[in-house]
Write a protein that holds these residues in place. Sequence first.
Motif, PDB file in Angstrom:
ATOM      1  N   LYS A   1       1.010  -1.169   0.164  1.00 54.37           N
ATOM      2  CA  LYS A   1       0.123   0.071   0.171  1.00 54.37           C
ATOM      3  C   LYS A   1       0.987   1.275  -0.004  1.00 54.37           C
ATOM      4  CE  LYS A   1      -4.311  -1.762   1.956  1.00 54.37           C
ATOM      5  NZ  LYS A   1      -5.090  -1.504   0.794  1.00 54.37           N
TER       6      LYS A   1
ATOM      7  N   GLU B   1      -1.472  -2.453  -6.451  1.00 52.66           N
ATOM      8  CA  GLU B   1      -2.728  -3.247  -6.417  1.00 52.66           C
ATOM      9  C   GLU B   1      -2.586  -4.742  -6.106  1.00 52.66           C
ATOM     10  OE1 GLU B   1      -5.483  -2.110  -9.053  1.00 52.66           O
ATOM     11  OE2 GLU B   1      -5.630   0.150  -8.921  1.00 52.66           O
ATOM     12  N   TYR B   2      -3.191  -5.252  -5.365  1.00 56.83           N
ATOM     13  CA  TYR B   2      -3.053  -6.748  -5.316  1.00 56.83           C
ATOM     14  C   TYR B   2      -4.533  -7.461  -4.762  1.00 56.83           C
ATOM     15  CZ  TYR B   2      -3.102  -5.572  -0.273  1.00 56.83           C
ATOM     16  OH  TYR B   2      -3.633  -5.014   1.027  1.00 56.83           O
ATOM     17  N   GLU B   3      -4.445  -8.843  -5.017  1.00 51.74           N
ATOM     18  CA  GLU B   3      -5.510  -9.691  -4.650  1.00 51.74           C
ATOM     19  C   GLU B   3      -4.929 -10.446  -3.388  1.00 51.74           C
ATOM     20  OE1 GLU B   3      -8.730 -12.771  -6.364  1.00 51.74           O
ATOM     21  OE2 GLU B   3      -6.921 -12.082  -7.688  1.00 51.74           O
TER      22      GLU B   3
END
Length: 217
Positions: free
Chosen positions: A24, A29-31
Amino acid sequence: MGEEVKLFGVWGSPFSRRVEMALKLKGVEYEYFEEDLQNKSDLLLKYNPVHKKIPVLLHKGKPIAESAVILEYIDETWKGFPLLPKDPYQRATARFWARFVEEKCMPALFNCTVAEDRKKAVEEAHETLKLLENELKDKKFFGGEDIGFVDIVADFIGGYWLRDIQEIVGLELLTKEKFPKLCEWSDEFVNHAVIKECLPPRDKLFAFFRTRFGSKS
């Protein structure tokens, strides 16, 4: 950038949360995939067959395990908001203190919850915290004016984890009387906009620790 980033973790783990903080801070961006450590997923066992632990970061289909290793990978892969200093000596110093937190501080703090000789265990934990306090000096964060590698690795101390455990177990470990600079750093840490977003829900974490440790105060 079309980069597939996945994180396998556990909501209450400071090791998982370290990785989320770094991602962050970098704006990546991540899952996220929540793991049940009592019933580990086939994917976790596939991506971390050696330790079979969280966290595991999956980037472009390639897995990276061990939170401190993942943090360095993130720092080297995504530019912007450096976690480690550019200067080689300062980088080495940050790695040294991060390892000190993992190999000395955290084991000493955990030992306070199980040791038969609690007084001795607390004294040993205080010794490690004193060394950290001396290293922090008058800096806002271990990384200087902003969050850095050591701050993130020390999330167990700076975040809610240690606060809640010492309250539930009835210990005086990190107190303003003994460690004013560390306590000030901890307050800055949990109130940092990005870090605050990455910390586990405190009421849920407190309830989890109460179940695990019980009230011994």
